[in-house]
Write a protein that holds these residues in place. Structure first.
Motif, PDB file in Angstrom:
ATOM      1  N   ILE A  45     -17.617 -36.861  22.509  1.00 48.85           N
ATOM      2  CA  ILE A  45     -16.425 -37.708  22.565  1.00 48.85           C
ATOM      3  C   ILE A  45     -15.740 -37.797  21.199  1.00 48.85           C
ATOM      4  CG2 ILE A  45     -15.625 -40.079  23.015  1.00 48.85           C
ATOM      5  CD1 ILE A  45     -18.142 -40.173  24.990  1.00 48.85           C
ATOM      6  N   TRP A  71     -23.544 -45.088  11.770  1.00 48.89           N
ATOM      7  CA  TRP A  71     -23.631 -46.213  12.710  1.00 48.89           C
ATOM      8  C   TRP A  71     -23.232 -45.785  14.123  1.00 48.89           C
ATOM      9  CZ3 TRP A  71     -25.829 -50.486  10.631  1.00 48.89           C
ATOM     10  CH2 TRP A  71     -25.831 -50.585   9.223  1.00 48.89           C
ATOM     11  N   MET A  72     -22.826 -44.513  14.290  1.00 49.22           N
ATOM     12  CA  MET A  72     -22.295 -44.076  15.592  1.00 49.22           C
ATOM     13  C   MET A  72     -23.353 -43.576  16.581  1.00 49.22           C
ATOM     14  SD  MET A  72     -18.878 -42.194  14.163  1.00 49.22           S
ATOM     15  CE  MET A  72     -18.276 -41.468  15.684  1.00 49.22           C
ATOM     16  N   CYS A  73     -24.594 -43.426  16.144  1.00 45.62           N
ATOM     17  CA  CYS A  73     -25.665 -42.950  17.031  1.00 45.62           C
ATOM     18  C   CYS A  73     -25.883 -43.952  18.166  1.00 45.62           C
ATOM     19  CB  CYS A  73     -26.957 -42.794  16.225  1.00 45.62           C
ATOM     20  SG  CYS A  73     -28.423 -42.511  17.234  1.00 45.62           S
ATOM     21  N   SER A  74     -25.929 -43.478  19.400  1.00 41.75           N
ATOM     22  CA  SER A  74     -26.124 -44.386  20.542  1.00 41.75           C
ATOM     23  C   SER A  74     -27.614 -44.641  20.806  1.00 41.75           C
ATOM     24  CB  SER A  74     -25.471 -43.819  21.800  1.00 41.75           C
ATOM     25  OG  SER A  74     -26.311 -42.843  22.390  1.00 41.75           O
ATOM     26  N   THR A  75     -28.483 -44.056  20.010  1.00 45.33           N
ATOM     27  CA  THR A  75     -29.949 -44.179  20.095  1.00 45.33           C
ATOM     28  C   THR A  75     -30.498 -43.763  21.465  1.00 45.33           C
ATOM     29  OG1 THR A  75     -30.198 -46.504  20.826  1.00 45.33           O
ATOM     30  CG2 THR A  75     -29.882 -46.128  18.464  1.00 45.33           C
ATOM     31  N   HIS A 107     -22.467 -52.417   8.697  1.00 47.13           N
ATOM     32  CA  HIS A 107     -21.416 -52.516   9.707  1.00 47.13           C
ATOM     33  C   HIS A 107     -21.295 -53.983  10.108  1.00 47.13           C
ATOM     34  CE1 HIS A 107     -19.186 -52.150  13.419  1.00 47.13           C
ATOM     35  NE2 HIS A 107     -18.822 -50.952  13.014  1.00 47.13           N
ATOM     36  N   SER A 109     -20.719 -55.511  12.740  1.00 46.85           N
ATOM     37  CA  SER A 109     -21.377 -55.888  13.981  1.00 46.85           C
ATOM     38  C   SER A 109     -22.853 -56.233  13.730  1.00 46.85           C
ATOM     39  CB  SER A 109     -21.215 -54.744  14.988  1.00 46.85           C
ATOM     40  OG  SER A 109     -22.338 -54.614  15.800  1.00 46.85           O
TER      41      SER A 109
ATOM     42  N   ALA B 195     -25.168 -49.147  23.174  1.00 51.36           N
ATOM     43  CA  ALA B 195     -25.563 -49.357  21.780  1.00 51.36           C
ATOM     44  C   ALA B 195     -24.420 -49.128  20.791  1.00 51.36           C
ATOM     45  CB  ALA B 195     -26.743 -48.458  21.421  1.00 51.36           C
ATOM     46  N   VAL B 196     -23.376 -48.426  21.207  1.00 56.95           N
ATOM     47  CA  VAL B 196     -22.248 -48.224  20.277  1.00 56.95           C
ATOM     48  C   VAL B 196     -21.020 -49.066  20.649  1.00 56.95           C
ATOM     49  CG1 VAL B 196     -22.751 -46.005  19.206  1.00 56.95           C
ATOM     50  CG2 VAL B 196     -21.712 -46.023  21.457  1.00 56.95           C
ATOM     51  N   GLY B 198     -20.351 -52.140  20.067  1.00 55.87           N
ATOM     52  CA  GLY B 198     -19.900 -52.936  18.927  1.00 55.87           C
ATOM     53  C   GLY B 198     -19.447 -52.094  17.738  1.00 55.87           C
ATOM     54  N   ILE B 199     -19.672 -50.796  17.808  1.00 55.73           N
ATOM     55  CA  ILE B 199     -19.328 -49.909  16.694  1.00 55.73           C
ATOM     56  C   ILE B 199     -18.014 -49.190  16.992  1.00 55.73           C
ATOM     57  CG2 ILE B 199     -20.122 -47.935  15.287  1.00 55.73           C
ATOM     58  CD1 ILE B 199     -22.040 -50.317  15.080  1.00 55.73           C
ATOM     59  N   ASP B 200     -17.899 -48.617  18.192  1.00 55.96           N
ATOM     60  CA  ASP B 200     -16.702 -47.865  18.568  1.00 55.96           C
ATOM     61  C   ASP B 200     -16.518 -47.990  20.079  1.00 55.96           C
ATOM     62  OD1 ASP B 200     -14.875 -45.827  19.344  1.00 55.96           O
ATOM     63  OD2 ASP B 200     -15.334 -44.705  17.518  1.00 55.96           O
ATOM     64  N   ILE B 203     -15.753 -44.833  22.290  1.00 59.97           N
ATOM     65  CA  ILE B 203     -16.904 -43.967  22.586  1.00 59.97           C
ATOM     66  C   ILE B 203     -17.732 -44.576  23.710  1.00 59.97           C
ATOM     67  CG2 ILE B 203     -19.084 -43.026  21.690  1.00 59.97           C
ATOM     68  CD1 ILE B 203     -17.780 -42.776  18.965  1.00 59.97           C
ATOM     69  N   THR B 206     -15.951 -44.480  27.113  1.00 60.76           N
ATOM     70  CA  THR B 206     -15.845 -43.104  27.617  1.00 60.76           C
ATOM     71  C   THR B 206     -17.195 -42.639  28.161  1.00 60.76           C
ATOM     72  OG1 THR B 206     -14.168 -42.690  25.921  1.00 60.76           O
ATOM     73  CG2 THR B 206     -15.042 -40.764  27.060  1.00 60.76           C
ATOM     74  N   MET B 207     -18.286 -43.005  27.462  1.00 59.22           N
ATOM     75  CA  MET B 207     -19.623 -42.630  27.940  1.00 59.22           C
ATOM     76  C   MET B 207     -19.887 -43.243  29.318  1.00 59.22           C
ATOM     77  SD  MET B 207     -21.771 -42.831  24.371  1.00 59.22           S
ATOM     78  CE  MET B 207     -23.412 -42.411  24.987  1.00 59.22           C
TER      79      MET B 207
END
Lengths: 171, 288
Positions: A45, A71-75, A107, A109, B195-196, B198-200, B203, B206-207
């Protein structure tokens, strides 16, 4: 390049050495095949987040041009499951996040989440309204406890660290 | 197997997933699984990104509380499950590490000796699948259900040693146990993106959209899941995803214990169906 968002390794390989140490050598096992990036749902994405590139740059002792990507890793751990070398990439990102925080950058958040945990021991406040709703639903009342977390944050210095980040927050 | 557990609700469920908690308690009671409430604090997940040692200590403190009561832990949130399982494994397998963390925990008066087992409620149900099959009063024969496993129920697989995350089966089997048909779909193993969030936001949404598109295409009547964060993405945010990407979904998102509860004969209200954001009327209508 934004200075504030860049992890610098002024002593050349200092950052690289630190990452190798904190991942118990895991990051060094990467042979750059790119399975992680090909499997990454975030990368599909927004290509700014490219785990293969992040690990490669770090192992070459380079600075990340934009620290925000860590900080973008969705883990989701898909990369970790598929990595032929068994590198735990979400853990590498966590090490990078920890280092960024130590350097005074977090970050917003996560800063908010840590503050909430210190105050109430949980992310969501449980007020009278919530407990009324719970009792009506036949559930027991719940009360927030922060006894342990407060002590843990104090003894590890997380409380002071987050406090100091208020003025250093540059995200 | 002990059927008495300390219930680890986590931060999200008692406030934002009351329907999940209601259905868990109803179903557990009917299956003679005793759930005990302790004064747990946050599992420690948000701390992981900030300070690794404080993260380990927070999780270990929770494990120590359960150990003090002589109870194993039943988790409902998959993120809490991964955190507590990971730290538990470290504490069990490495005595030097355990001593180090326990020494750091001295202020809290807690000490963890490594005797606790951590299990997601869905996994406990799966271990009792034959018992479940014997308690189905209203089989959900008409329903086609898309299972959403979520990430941390399965991964990292090295901490669970449970099932293959590339080809998971437990939730499919649990769905089939209710009499419903478990639907296969392209994006079955995809992450919700929670998990993202709060970050973006783009993304994350869309997921979730990719999953909803795939479920829609499969023709399933509903998604079934076992994690409050995934539910926030698919249920709470479904309207937002619809508006943002201009796609109509109206796909009900049901927690597995809600689904099981229906099959065991509980009324929808007892299982909190009125709290699901995407209306479940049509779904429930199909069962009449």
């Amino acid at each position: 390049m934004d200075e504030a968002k860049t992890i610098k390794s002024p002593q050349g390989s200092a950052l690289k050495d630190e990452i190798i140490k904190r991942t118990n050598g895991d990051a060094l096992k990467c042979f750059n095949c790119g399975t992680c990036t090909a499997s990454c749902p975030v990368m599909r994405i927004n290509s700014k987040y490219n785990p293969r590139r992040i690990v490669r740059m770090l192992i070459l002792g380079l600075d990340l041009p934009d620290e925000g990507v860590i900080w973008m890793c969705s883990t989701c751990h898909t990369c970790h499951e598929r990595c032929p070398q068994g590198v735990n990439l979400p853990e590498v990102m966590n090490v990078l996040k920890n280092i960024a925080v130590e350097k005074g950058r977090i970050h917003p958040s996560f800063k908010k989440q840590i503050e909430l945990l210190e105050k109430q021991g949980r992310l969501y406040e449980i007020g009278d309204f919530d407990n009324k709703k719970r009792v009506k639903a036949g559930l027991p009342e719940i009360h927030a406890h922060n006894k342990n977390i407060k002590k843990i944050f104090k003894s590890t210095g997380v409380d002071k660290l987050v406090e100091s980040l208020e003025t250093k927050n540059e995200q | 197997m002990s059927s008495k557990y300390a219930l680890f609700l986590g931060c999200t469920i008692p406030v934002r997933a009351v329907n999940y908690e209601m259905s868990v308690r109803k179903v557990a009671k009917a299956l003679d699984i005793t759930l005990v409430d302790l004064d747990f604090e946050c599992c420690g997940l948000p701390v992981k990104s900030v300070n690794h040692e404080a993260y380990l200590m927070t999780a270990a403190a929770n494990l120590a509380m359960a150990e003090k009561e002589g109870l194993n832990v039943c988790t409902l949130c998959s993120a809490c499950t991964a955190v507590l399982t990971e730290v538990n494994k470290k504490m069990k397998e490495n005595p030097a590490f355990r001593e180090h963390i326990n020494a750091k925990l001295k202020d809290t008066g807690l000490k963890y000796n490594g005797s606790v087992e951590v299990k997601h409620f869905a996994r406990i149900l799966h271990e009792n699948i034959n018992k479940i099959k014997g308690q189905i009063k209203k089989p959900l024969n008409n329903l086609k259900i898309a299972p959403h496993y979520g990430c941390h129920y399965l991964k990292p697989s090295e901490i669970y040693e449970f099932e293959n995350p590339e080809d998971p089966k437990s939730l499919d089997e649990l769905i089939e146990a209710t009499g419903a048909h478990a639907v296969n779909y392209t994006a079955k193993n995809k992450c919700c993106g929670g998990a993202v969030l709060g970050i973006d936001e783009n993304i994350a949404l869309t997921m979730s959209k990719e999953k909803l598109d795939s479920v829609k295409e499969s023709g399933a009547d509903a998604i079934t899941l076992i994690c409050p964060f995934c539910s926030v993405m698919y249920d709470v945010n479904q309207k937002k995803i619809s508006t943002t990407f201009n796609v109509e979904y109206n796909i009900p998102v049901v927690y597995y214990p809600q689904l099981l509860g229906l099959a065991m004969g509980f009324a929808p209200d007892e299982l909190g169906f009125n709290m699901n954001r995407v209306k479940t009327d049509k779904l429930l209508e199909k069962l009449k």
